[in-house]
Design a protein around this motif. Structure first.
Motif, PDB file in Angstrom:
ATOM      1  N   ASP A 104       0.801  -1.223   0.000  1.00  0.00           N
ATOM      2  CA  ASP A 104       0.000   0.000   0.000  1.00  0.00           C
ATOM      3  C   ASP A 104       0.833   1.271   0.000  1.00  0.00           C
ATOM      4  O   ASP A 104       0.437   2.288  -0.558  1.00  0.00           O
ATOM      5  CB  ASP A 104      -0.948   0.023   1.209  1.00  0.00           C
ATOM      6  N   ASP A 105       1.999   1.233   0.642  1.00  0.00           N
ATOM      7  CA  ASP A 105       2.834   2.432   0.716  1.00  0.00           C
ATOM      8  C   ASP A 105       3.731   2.601  -0.513  1.00  0.00           C
ATOM      9  O   ASP A 105       4.521   3.528  -0.581  1.00  0.00           O
ATOM     10  CB  ASP A 105       3.676   2.435   1.987  1.00  0.00           C
ATOM     11  N   ARG A 132       3.516   3.734  -3.853  1.00  0.00           N
ATOM     12  CA  ARG A 132       2.742   4.423  -4.890  1.00  0.00           C
ATOM     13  C   ARG A 132       3.514   4.383  -6.200  1.00  0.00           C
ATOM     14  O   ARG A 132       4.728   4.548  -6.214  1.00  0.00           O
ATOM     15  CB  ARG A 132       2.458   5.858  -4.454  1.00  0.00           C
ATOM     16  N   HIS A 133       2.792   4.180  -7.288  1.00  0.00           N
ATOM     17  CA  HIS A 133       3.439   4.077  -8.596  1.00  0.00           C
ATOM     18  C   HIS A 133       2.548   4.721  -9.647  1.00  0.00           C
ATOM     19  O   HIS A 133       1.330   4.837  -9.471  1.00  0.00           O
ATOM     20  CB  HIS A 133       3.710   2.603  -8.932  1.00  0.00           C
ATOM     21  N   ARG A 134       3.186   5.147 -10.722  1.00  0.00           N
ATOM     22  CA  ARG A 134       2.435   5.736 -11.837  1.00  0.00           C
ATOM     23  C   ARG A 134       3.136   5.399 -13.137  1.00  0.00           C
ATOM     24  O   ARG A 134       4.366   5.343 -13.199  1.00  0.00           O
ATOM     25  CB  ARG A 134       2.283   7.232 -11.666  1.00  0.00           C
ATOM     26  N   ASP A 154       7.066   6.094  -6.087  1.00  0.00           N
ATOM     27  CA  ASP A 154       7.349   7.210  -5.155  1.00  0.00           C
ATOM     28  C   ASP A 154       7.720   6.667  -3.814  1.00  0.00           C
ATOM     29  O   ASP A 154       7.272   5.674  -3.345  1.00  0.00           O
ATOM     30  CB  ASP A 154       6.109   8.101  -4.991  1.00  0.00           C
TER      31      ASP A 154
END
Length: 169
Positions: free
Chosen positions: A24-25, A27-29, A169
């Motif tokens: 959950d921690d 973060r990706h894009r 991130d």
């Protein structure tokens, strides 16, 4: 090149669904960039996950070993749901750790991990492909893991730019 990565292959899944397995921690894009397998399996430039769909299998490659492909607990992440077929692999040449786990119809059927040439995890009956692999004197390596990937998924590694990059991130 020494491989240092984890990878998860899930039959009938999308890459978006597979990316949900990331912690959950984490973060990706998507960047819109496509790269080859050599980069998807390497920890440089870092801060990335790589995904691809091929022949009915979604793939997630994580060269920083953040998304660990270990056998699922029943009901967790949908990996142990009936009908699910998932192969998770680890290549860690720095620590000489190589192995895989395989879930078929939502049940763990095989898990084996070698460290420094010795099995440290060995559950289930060996897959037919395992009997045909001849290990070098130092033990299992990348060739072992890729042979299992080929046998289970039909995936043939190439270095065409087919892996979508997701910055983390």
């Amino acid at each position: 090149m020494g491989w240092n990565t984890t990878a998860i292959f899930a039959a009938g899944w999308t890459t978006d669904r597979l990316l949900e397995l990331a912690p959950d921690d984490l973060r990706h894009r998507p960047t819109g960039e496509l790269v080859g397998l050599d980069e998807a399996g390497a920890a440089f430039p870092g801060g990335r996950l790589y995904v691809r769909e091929d022949a009915g299998w979604a793939q997630l490659w994580d060269p920083e070993l953040r998304v660990m492909p270990f056998a699922p607990e029943p009901g967790r992440d949908g990996l142990a749901a009936p009908g699910t077929r998932v192969l998770g692999v680890i290549f860690a040449s720095v620590s000489s750790t190589y192995g895989f786990w395989y879930v078929e119809d939502g049940k763990l059927v095989r898990q084996i991990v070698f460290q420094d040439g010795e099995p440290v995890q060995d559950d289930g009956e060996p897959l037919p492909v395992e009997s045909g692999i001849e290990f070098p004197e130092w033990g299992p390596d990348e060739d072992f893991v890729f042979a299992v990937i080929r046998a289970v998924t039909g995936f043939e590694p190439d270095d065409e730019p087919r892996y979508a990059v997701h910055e983390v991130d």
